[in-house]
Design a protein around this motif. Structure first.
Motif, PDB file in Angstrom:
ATOM      1  N   PHE A 174      53.559  34.333  45.421  1.00 42.79           N
ATOM      2  CA  PHE A 174      52.646  33.379  46.055  1.00 42.79           C
ATOM      3  C   PHE A 174      51.676  34.119  46.975  1.00 42.79           C
ATOM      4  O   PHE A 174      52.096  34.879  47.855  1.00 42.79           O
ATOM      5  CB  PHE A 174      53.456  32.339  46.842  1.00 42.79           C
ATOM      6  CG  PHE A 174      52.618  31.408  47.660  1.00 42.79           C
ATOM      7  CD1 PHE A 174      51.759  30.497  47.053  1.00 42.79           C
ATOM      8  CD2 PHE A 174      52.686  31.424  49.045  1.00 42.79           C
ATOM      9  CE1 PHE A 174      50.992  29.635  47.805  1.00 42.79           C
ATOM     10  CE2 PHE A 174      51.921  30.552  49.805  1.00 42.79           C
ATOM     11  CZ  PHE A 174      51.071  29.658  49.179  1.00 42.79           C
ATOM     12  N   MET A 175      50.368  33.943  46.724  1.00 43.89           N
ATOM     13  CA  MET A 175      49.304  34.565  47.513  1.00 43.89           C
ATOM     14  C   MET A 175      49.321  36.094  47.433  1.00 43.89           C
ATOM     15  O   MET A 175      48.836  36.784  48.320  1.00 43.89           O
ATOM     16  CB  MET A 175      49.405  34.122  48.972  1.00 43.89           C
ATOM     17  CG  MET A 175      49.201  32.626  49.198  1.00 43.89           C
ATOM     18  SD  MET A 175      47.489  32.133  48.998  1.00 43.89           S
ATOM     19  CE  MET A 175      46.795  32.761  50.517  1.00 43.89           C
ATOM     20  N   ASP A 176      49.878  36.633  46.337  1.00 45.63           N
ATOM     21  CA  ASP A 176      49.919  38.086  46.165  1.00 45.63           C
ATOM     22  C   ASP A 176      48.585  38.559  45.592  1.00 45.63           C
ATOM     23  O   ASP A 176      48.268  38.320  44.425  1.00 45.63           O
ATOM     24  CB  ASP A 176      51.067  38.468  45.229  1.00 45.63           C
ATOM     25  CG  ASP A 176      51.206  39.972  45.091  1.00 45.63           C
ATOM     26  OD1 ASP A 176      51.564  40.624  46.081  1.00 45.63           O
ATOM     27  OD2 ASP A 176      50.932  40.496  43.987  1.00 45.63           O
ATOM     28  N   GLU A 177      47.805  39.219  46.399  1.00 41.01           N
ATOM     29  CA  GLU A 177      46.455  39.619  45.997  1.00 41.01           C
ATOM     30  C   GLU A 177      46.470  40.702  44.918  1.00 41.01           C
ATOM     31  O   GLU A 177      45.593  40.732  44.056  1.00 41.01           O
ATOM     32  CB  GLU A 177      45.673  40.112  47.222  1.00 41.01           C
ATOM     33  CG  GLU A 177      45.464  39.049  48.292  1.00 41.01           C
ATOM     34  CD  GLU A 177      44.604  39.545  49.442  1.00 41.01           C
ATOM     35  OE1 GLU A 177      43.924  40.586  49.253  1.00 41.01           O
ATOM     36  OE2 GLU A 177      44.619  38.914  50.513  1.00 41.01           O
ATOM     37  N   GLU A 178      47.445  41.581  44.968  1.00 41.03           N
ATOM     38  CA  GLU A 178      47.464  42.716  44.053  1.00 41.03           C
ATOM     39  C   GLU A 178      47.642  42.283  42.599  1.00 41.03           C
ATOM     40  O   GLU A 178      47.025  42.838  41.687  1.00 41.03           O
ATOM     41  CB  GLU A 178      48.576  43.681  44.456  1.00 41.03           C
ATOM     42  CG  GLU A 178      48.609  44.950  43.619  1.00 41.03           C
ATOM     43  CD  GLU A 178      49.665  45.927  44.103  1.00 41.03           C
ATOM     44  OE1 GLU A 178      49.939  46.881  43.364  1.00 41.03           O
ATOM     45  OE2 GLU A 178      50.197  45.727  45.216  1.00 41.03           O
ATOM     46  N   SER A 179      48.494  41.298  42.354  1.00 46.67           N
ATOM     47  CA  SER A 179      48.775  40.880  40.977  1.00 46.67           C
ATOM     48  C   SER A 179      47.997  39.644  40.548  1.00 46.67           C
ATOM     49  O   SER A 179      48.047  39.258  39.381  1.00 46.67           O
ATOM     50  CB  SER A 179      50.281  40.597  40.821  1.00 46.67           C
ATOM     51  OG  SER A 179      50.691  39.543  41.692  1.00 46.67           O
ATOM     52  N   THR A 212      40.643  31.111  51.191  1.00 43.81           N
ATOM     53  CA  THR A 212      40.816  31.822  49.923  1.00 43.81           C
ATOM     54  C   THR A 212      42.290  31.853  49.526  1.00 43.81           C
ATOM     55  O   THR A 212      43.148  32.161  50.352  1.00 43.81           O
ATOM     56  CB  THR A 212      40.293  33.261  50.038  1.00 43.81           C
ATOM     57  OG1 THR A 212      38.899  33.225  50.393  1.00 43.81           O
ATOM     58  CG2 THR A 212      40.457  33.999  48.719  1.00 43.81           C
ATOM     59  N   PHE A 213      42.547  31.536  48.258  1.00 40.61           N
ATOM     60  CA  PHE A 213      43.918  31.511  47.741  1.00 40.61           C
ATOM     61  C   PHE A 213      43.977  32.315  46.441  1.00 40.61           C
ATOM     62  O   PHE A 213      43.271  31.993  45.476  1.00 40.61           O
ATOM     63  CB  PHE A 213      44.385  30.077  47.478  1.00 40.61           C
ATOM     64  CG  PHE A 213      44.431  29.217  48.704  1.00 40.61           C
ATOM     65  CD1 PHE A 213      45.570  29.138  49.476  1.00 40.61           C
ATOM     66  CD2 PHE A 213      43.307  28.488  49.088  1.00 40.61           C
ATOM     67  CE1 PHE A 213      45.612  28.348  50.616  1.00 40.61           C
ATOM     68  CE2 PHE A 213      43.343  27.691  50.225  1.00 40.61           C
ATOM     69  CZ  PHE A 213      44.492  27.625  50.996  1.00 40.61           C
ATOM     70  N   HIS A 214      44.796  33.352  46.415  1.00 41.97           N
ATOM     71  CA  HIS A 214      44.993  34.142  45.202  1.00 41.97           C
ATOM     72  C   HIS A 214      46.121  33.518  44.382  1.00 41.97           C
ATOM     73  O   HIS A 214      47.136  33.096  44.931  1.00 41.97           O
ATOM     74  CB  HIS A 214      45.343  35.590  45.549  1.00 41.97           C
ATOM     75  CG  HIS A 214      44.181  36.351  46.117  1.00 41.97           C
ATOM     76  ND1 HIS A 214      43.743  36.165  47.422  1.00 41.97           N
ATOM     77  CD2 HIS A 214      43.362  37.292  45.563  1.00 41.97           C
ATOM     78  CE1 HIS A 214      42.706  36.963  47.646  1.00 41.97           C
ATOM     79  NE2 HIS A 214      42.457  37.658  46.536  1.00 41.97           N
ATOM     80  N   GLY A 225      35.178  38.619  32.398  1.00 44.50           N
ATOM     81  CA  GLY A 225      34.928  40.063  32.346  1.00 44.50           C
ATOM     82  C   GLY A 225      36.002  40.863  33.047  1.00 44.50           C
ATOM     83  O   GLY A 225      37.180  40.627  32.921  1.00 44.50           O
ATOM     84  N   GLY A 226      35.566  41.863  33.813  1.00 43.85           N
ATOM     85  CA  GLY A 226      36.509  42.670  34.554  1.00 43.85           C
ATOM     86  C   GLY A 226      36.672  42.206  35.985  1.00 43.85           C
ATOM     87  O   GLY A 226      37.513  42.709  36.722  1.00 43.85           O
ATOM     88  N   ASP A 227      35.843  41.272  36.420  1.00 46.60           N
ATOM     89  CA  ASP A 227      35.920  40.792  37.792  1.00 46.60           C
ATOM     90  C   ASP A 227      36.949  39.676  37.916  1.00 46.60           C
ATOM     91  O   ASP A 227      37.230  38.937  36.975  1.00 46.60           O
ATOM     92  CB  ASP A 227      34.556  40.274  38.252  1.00 46.60           C
ATOM     93  CG  ASP A 227      33.503  41.376  38.268  1.00 46.60           C
ATOM     94  OD1 ASP A 227      33.899  42.537  38.500  1.00 46.60           O
ATOM     95  OD2 ASP A 227      32.316  41.060  38.041  1.00 46.60           O
ATOM     96  N   LEU A 228      37.501  39.556  39.122  1.00 48.53           N
ATOM     97  CA  LEU A 228      38.451  38.491  39.405  1.00 48.53           C
ATOM     98  C   LEU A 228      37.681  37.176  39.503  1.00 48.53           C
ATOM     99  O   LEU A 228      36.828  37.023  40.377  1.00 48.53           O
ATOM    100  CB  LEU A 228      39.174  38.789  40.718  1.00 48.53           C
ATOM    101  CG  LEU A 228      40.503  38.062  40.972  1.00 48.53           C
ATOM    102  CD1 LEU A 228      41.542  38.456  39.939  1.00 48.53           C
ATOM    103  CD2 LEU A 228      41.005  38.382  42.372  1.00 48.53           C
ATOM    104  N   PRO A 229      37.941  36.202  38.598  1.00 52.28           N
ATOM    105  CA  PRO A 229      37.180  34.945  38.649  1.00 52.28           C
ATOM    106  C   PRO A 229      37.455  34.169  39.921  1.00 52.28           C
ATOM    107  O   PRO A 229      38.592  34.105  40.398  1.00 52.28           O
ATOM    108  CB  PRO A 229      37.677  34.186  37.418  1.00 52.28           C
ATOM    109  CG  PRO A 229      39.006  34.772  37.100  1.00 52.28           C
ATOM    110  CD  PRO A 229      38.945  36.205  37.514  1.00 52.28           C
ATOM    111  N   THR A 230      36.409  33.593  40.489  1.00 55.99           N
ATOM    112  CA  THR A 230      36.526  32.797  41.708  1.00 55.99           C
ATOM    113  C   THR A 230      36.184  31.346  41.377  1.00 55.99           C
ATOM    114  O   THR A 230      35.131  31.057  40.818  1.00 55.99           O
ATOM    115  CB  THR A 230      35.578  33.316  42.794  1.00 55.99           C
ATOM    116  OG1 THR A 230      35.922  34.674  43.100  1.00 55.99           O
ATOM    117  CG2 THR A 230      35.702  32.474  44.059  1.00 55.99           C
TER     118      THR A 230
END
Length: 356
Positions: A132-137, A165-167, A188-193
């Motif tokens: 939960f809320m783990d930014e790395e994964s 912001t919630f990952h 793409g390669g970016d983290l979708p927001t």
């Protein structure tokens, strides 16, 4: 010393008595072995000197001068070991000619309890919760702001305050919140927001935490029941919606003043439990609410399906009580309203019929 003791078979020497578990004990040592020993073996027997004979696990150990264990045996029940150790091994471990035997005892009940192996629970649930809320994964980010209001003042305020912001992880959302998962398009390669503008950040956090296996506390559930119902309904989280709805029904006192608002809300969010509670309240209140001549509440703005629910509830309640005449009057009143709404409802001789 021990070396000077007779090595004749079945001859014993006694240790001083000692107390353990409320009993008196004495260790018997047979330097030449007892009648059941093999040749050249030393036997030991731990004897209870009282009438009680508790069931005990016994452990006997002999160590050399360096503290190294040279002989060890265990016994369950009678405390007798005929072939404890070779006499030559014992002789080599004497301390200045003296034999020291370490005796340990354990009650059998304790033995059975301690023998139960520890088997950990499946860690999957905790592993998911730790994500939960783990930014790395995370593979998606939600930017949440309750931007339901409109106007220049709101836009100015939005410029000065950043969204929460919630990952998150798409695979967690796919089954738990399918509608929310559909918003997460891979990019793409970016983290979708993904922007969320119609849910309060704290409500979104509770909802997301729930999806990862967490529990919303009773206090938070009670304080935010309707907001959680709205969010869960929007994103397809049925279990959370039902839990929040049950809490709302339990914590809300229905009155003639709030009844209609709650009924319309229940109908709009498809909250069957809340709707049932309100319909029961209406039926139990009787003429104070239902009869259009003396009732205190207007049903003019209710959707047609709600009238159907009322009719069914009234029929079931008054049929059970045997109020046949009252059924005809009340069903007639509500059936007339239903007909005016264009739902083809009619009442005849106590039966409710519905036009297709």
């Amino acid at each position: 010393g021990f070396a000077d003791l007779p090595s004749t078979r079945d001859e014993k020497i006694d240790s001083p008595e000692f107390t353990f578990l409320g009993n008196q004990w004495c260790l018997w040592v047979y330097p030449g072995g007892d009648e059941d020993s093999d040749d050249g073996m030393v036997a030991v027997y731990l004897c209870s000197m009282t009438d009680e004979h508790p069931v005990i696990d016994y452990f006997f150990t002999v160590r050399d001068l360096a503290g190294k264990e040279v002989a060890h045996s265990a016994s369950k029940g009678d405390g007798s070991i005929s072939d404890f150790a070779k006499r030559s091994t014992i002789m080599a471990a004497l301390v200045e000619g003296t034999l020291a035997i370490e005796v340990r005892m354990r009650h059998m009940d304790q033995s059975n309890t301690s023998a139960i192996p520890f088997i950990p629970k499946n860690p999957l649930c905790n592993n998911i919760l730790r994500k939960f809320m783990d930014e790395e994964s995370a593979d998606v980010v939600f930017e949440v702001s309750s931007g339901s209001e409109r106007g220049e003042k709101t836009r100015r305020r939005a410029k000065t305050s950043s969204a929460a912001t919630f990952h998150a992880h798409r695979f967690i959302l796919q089954d738990g919140a399918p509608t929310l998962a559909e918003l997460c398009k891979p990019g793409g390669g970016d983290l979708p927001t993904v922007p969320i503008t119609d849910v309060k950040p704290d409500i979104f956090r509770h909802m997301l935490f729930y999806l990862y296996g967490g529990k919303v506390s009773d206090e938070e559930l009670k304080a935010n029941a309707k907001d959680l119902i709205d969010a869960a309904d929007k994103f397809g989280i049925e279990s959370l919606k039902l839990e929040a709805e049950a809490c709302y029904v339990k914590s809300t006192t229905l009155t003639t003043d709030n009844m209609l608002d709650n009924l319309l809300y229940a109908d709009s969010k498809n909250c069957a439990l809340l709707k049932e509670a309100i319909v029961d309240f209406i039926v139990k209140s009787g003429d104070d609410i239902i009869n259009p001549n003396i009732g205190k509440v207007s049903f003019d703005n209710l959707p047609g399906p709600v009238y159907k629910d009322l009719l069914r509830a009234m029929a079931a309640r008054w049929t059970k009580k045997g109020h046949g005449r009252n059924i005809l009057t009340r069903l007639g009143n509500l059936g007339e309203i239903l007909h005016e709404k264009g739902f083809g409802g009619g009442c005849s001789r106590g039966w409710v019929t519905w036009g297709k």
